[in-house]
Design an enzyme around this catalytic site. Structure first.
Site, PDB file in Angstrom:
ATOM      1  CD1 TRP A   1     -10.748  10.964  -6.642  1.00  0.00           C
ATOM      2  CD2 TRP A   1     -12.622  10.326  -7.721  1.00  0.00           C
ATOM      3  NE1 TRP A   1     -11.809  11.115  -5.781  1.00  0.00           N
ATOM      4  CE2 TRP A   1     -12.965  10.738  -6.406  1.00  0.00           C
ATOM      5  CE3 TRP A   1     -13.629   9.882  -8.563  1.00  0.00           C
ATOM      6  CZ2 TRP A   1     -14.293  10.712  -5.942  1.00  0.00           C
ATOM      7  CZ3 TRP A   1     -14.942   9.858  -8.099  1.00  0.00           C
ATOM      8  CH2 TRP A   1     -15.258  10.275  -6.804  1.00  0.00           C
TER       9      TRP A   1
ATOM     10  CD1 TRP B   1     -12.198  10.974 -14.842  1.00  0.00           C
ATOM     11  CD2 TRP B   1     -10.990  12.020 -13.270  1.00  0.00           C
ATOM     12  NE1 TRP B   1     -11.112  11.558 -15.464  1.00  0.00           N
ATOM     13  CE2 TRP B   1     -10.355  12.196 -14.521  1.00  0.00           C
ATOM     14  CE3 TRP B   1     -10.407  12.591 -12.151  1.00  0.00           C
ATOM     15  CZ2 TRP B   1      -9.161  12.908 -14.664  1.00  0.00           C
ATOM     16  CZ3 TRP B   1      -9.225  13.311 -12.289  1.00  0.00           C
ATOM     17  CH2 TRP B   1      -8.619  13.463 -13.534  1.00  0.00           C
TER      18      TRP B   1
ATOM     19  CD1 TRP C   1     -16.802  12.867 -19.171  1.00  0.00           C
ATOM     20  CD2 TRP C   1     -17.434  11.279 -17.711  1.00  0.00           C
ATOM     21  NE1 TRP C   1     -15.705  12.081 -18.911  1.00  0.00           N
ATOM     22  CE2 TRP C   1     -16.064  11.095 -18.012  1.00  0.00           C
ATOM     23  CE3 TRP C   1     -18.027  10.387 -16.820  1.00  0.00           C
ATOM     24  CZ2 TRP C   1     -15.289  10.069 -17.460  1.00  0.00           C
ATOM     25  CZ3 TRP C   1     -17.262   9.373 -16.271  1.00  0.00           C
ATOM     26  CH2 TRP C   1     -15.924   9.219 -16.588  1.00  0.00           C
TER      27      TRP C   1
ATOM     28  CD  GLU D   1      -2.796  -1.205  -0.041  1.00  0.00           C
ATOM     29  OE1 GLU D   1      -3.117  -0.155  -0.613  1.00  0.00           O
ATOM     30  OE2 GLU D   1      -3.118  -2.332  -0.458  1.00  0.00           O
TER      31      GLU D   1
ATOM     32  CG  ASN E   1      -8.674   2.023  -0.412  1.00  0.00           C
ATOM     33  OD1 ASN E   1      -8.511   2.993  -1.146  1.00  0.00           O
ATOM     34  ND2 ASN E   1      -8.493   0.785  -0.835  1.00  0.00           N
TER      35      ASN E   1
ATOM     36  CD1 TRP F   1      -1.297  -0.413  -3.916  1.00  0.00           C
ATOM     37  CD2 TRP F   1      -1.867   0.767  -5.739  1.00  0.00           C
ATOM     38  NE1 TRP F   1      -1.852  -1.273  -4.818  1.00  0.00           N
ATOM     39  CE2 TRP F   1      -2.221  -0.586  -5.944  1.00  0.00           C
ATOM     40  CE3 TRP F   1      -2.130   1.693  -6.745  1.00  0.00           C
ATOM     41  CZ2 TRP F   1      -2.817  -1.018  -7.134  1.00  0.00           C
ATOM     42  CZ3 TRP F   1      -2.730   1.257  -7.925  1.00  0.00           C
ATOM     43  CH2 TRP F   1      -3.063  -0.080  -8.103  1.00  0.00           C
TER      44      TRP F   1
END
Ligand SMILES: Cc1cc2nc3c(=O)[nH]c(=O)nc-3n(C[C@H](O)[C@H](O)[C@H](O)COP(=O)(O)OP(=O)(O)OC[C@H]3O[C@@H](n4cnc5c(N)ncnc54)[C@H](O)[C@@H]3O)c2cc1C
Length: 482
Positions: free
Chosen positions: A387, A364, A311, A280, A346, A283
């Site tokens: 996102w 987004w 969108w 993590e 998360n 990440w």
């Protein structure tokens, strides 16, 4: 003649493992100016919202205390970085400015300009690595390109040697006498609203708080991290993200400390859970890697096909999502937790982001800005990565057709409904079986629980199945353009 160095603090609000501070100490300067500049808009966009500002306030107070304990003090200023640095150089006679690097495109741009300006004025300008364990330009695929997928990225870096963290100085040279500092309150970081107390009460910003948080995690939670991290009703994760964002603790320190914990608890569980936690942290490194190599991504989808994605422009639905009034309990619970506390688990971040971008088909960027305004750990690299991942248009993105079903997410990760009930008191008497989909509950169940859909709790603003099909159909229109 006395020699002075400026240590320009940014998001590295710590004493230990701070290479810029270490360089100034090793340089044996007569004076060290520990300077923080509130630059207001250094990221090329507005500063994050109130929760993040309250954190910054408390973190600066903690740093100022630590510096006082070392015989120094924190100099606070406001304004454009170059102008402030110039003023402080003039006032202190500094011949060196040291700082730790950040990787947001606008900051890189600004820092480059400042470095060449300092070089022209014959001030020794040096920058160091503190915010990441692996600098973005040091990691390349076999073809010499940056990575766009996490697993091979992490495979390459996870076994790399990470320098041992630097120890904290025990004493610091003082800044020159009379050097002006703003007061912390003059930076105006604290809102007048009593809401700020929630942050003061729930967290302990600053270096000591960050290390306490890591130790508490290792002592209590880390051994079950792999399973508990997926349970939003439990405190199964480290909650280190705001501490990491402001650099109160650095990734090198975390990596070394977790590896030591793994060695001390030498069994396969500790190895597996520790490795999962370190991935993590990986990440976070990956987010910085992607942002550095693709500086357009705070605004634009990495997958260029999404420039033509149809969108929807639905301000009413966006507002319902922001306020936790969509009628989908897992989504609403996450959004209400965010608003009330500045944090969101998360699992919920992924769920609410998938719902916004796929079921509501809202771009987004709208969600990213709302998170930016409300999260206590708002962080450009991690937020944009998260996102774009959830929307299916970014690095290592979940395929677009993987649309989270918020009902199934709830049944799987909040099986008793405790998380949903904590944030949606209107549903607190619903049985677990129906709490994630009240619209499908028999009328008698709703009546017994005191729920009147459309009155005490909203009816769903979209049908999950139909909106999923519409999202997939919308994706078909851009699918072939890669
Ligand atoms: C849509 C979306 C938006 C997000 N926005 C942010 C953000 O603005 N700031 C932020 O710090 N994280 C963000 N994340 C990542 C992640 O949700 C948080 O880092 C995590 O929930 C923080 O909790 P923790 O510290 O207890 O995590 P832990 O599980 O204890 O993880 C330890 C650390 O690893 C890092 N980390 C964990 N997961 C991720 C991830 N998926 N991406 C990047 N780093 C990660 C964080 O620094 C975290 O503190 C986002 C994720 C999504 C899906």
């Amino acid at each position: 003649m006395s020699r002075t160095a400026i240590v320009w603090y940014r998001r590295d609000l710590r004493i230990a493992d701070n290479p810029a501070l270490d360089a100034a100490v090793r340089g044996a300067y007569d004076h060290i100016v520990a300077l923080f500049i509130d630059t207001l808009d250094e990221l090329g966009r507005e500063a994050p919202g109130a929760a993040s500002q309250v954190w910054l306030h408390d973190a600066l107070a903690a740093l100022a205390n630590e510096l006082t304990g070392l015989g120094s003090r924190l100099i606070l200023r406001r304004g454009a970085a170059q102008q402030v640095l110039n003023d402080v150089i003039q006032a202190s006679g500094a011949t060196a400015v040291y700082w730790n690097r950040l990787y947001e495109p606008a900051v890189i741009e600004r820092d480059k300009k400042i470095k060449s300006w300092l070089a022209e004025t014959e001030v020794d300008a040096r920058s160091f690595c503190a915010d990441v364990a692996f600098e973005p330009w040091t990691i390349k695929t076999g073809q010499g390109n940056p990575y766009k997928v996490f697993t091979p990225f992490w495979r390459v870096v996870r076994n790399r040697f990470v320098d041992a963290p630097l120890t904290a100085p025990t004493r610091l040279a003082k800044p020159p006498a009379g050097l002006h500092s703003e007061s912390l309150s003059a930076l105006g970081l604290l809102p007048a609203h009593p809401w700020a107390n929630k942050i003061h009460n729930a967290w302990h910003p600053g270096e000591a708080g960050a290390h306490e948080r890591l130790e508490r995690f290792l002592n209590r939670t880390a051994k079950d991290y792999k399973t508990m991290r997926e349970r939003p009703a439990q405190n199964g994760t480290s909650l280190l993200s705001p501490h990491l964002h402001f650099g109160e603790i650095g990734p090198r320190q975390i990596i070394h400390r977790v590896q030591a914990w793994q060695q001390r608890n030498d069994h396969s569980d500790a190895r597996a859970n520790g490795d999962m936690f370190l991935s993590e942290i990986g990440w976070r490194e990956f987010g910085r890697h992607v942002l550095y190599h693709h500086p357009q991504t705070p605004h634009t989808s990495l997958d260029v096909r999404f420039a033509d994605f149809p969108w929807l422009d639905d301000e009413w639905a966006l507002d319902a999502w922001r306020r936790g009034r969509t009628g989908i309990p897992m989504v609403d619970a996450g959004m209400r937790e965010l608003w009330a506390t500045g944090i969101m688990h998360n699992r919920l971040r992924m769920t609410v982001a998938s719902f916004l971008t796929k079921n509501l088909r809202i771009a987004w960027q709208h969600g990213e800005r709302w998170f930016w305004d409300t999260l206590v750990d708002a962080d450009l690299g991690s937020n944009v990565l998260g996102w774009q991942w959830a929307a299916g248009c970014g690095a290592d993105a979940a395929p677009f057709f993987r649309i989270f079903n918020p009902v199934r997410q709830g049944q799987r990760f909040d099986p008793d409904g405790n998380y949903v009930k904590r944030w949606i008191p209107e549903l607190c008497n619903m049985p677990a079986k129906h709490v994630h989909s009240p619209w499908a509950a028999p009328q008698l169940v709703l009546e017994t629980a005191g729920v009147v859909l459309g009155w005490s709790y909203p009816k769903p603003i979209v049908d999950l199945k139909t909106s999923r099909q519409e999202a997939l159909a919308a994706f078909e229109t851009i699918k072939s353009g890669r």
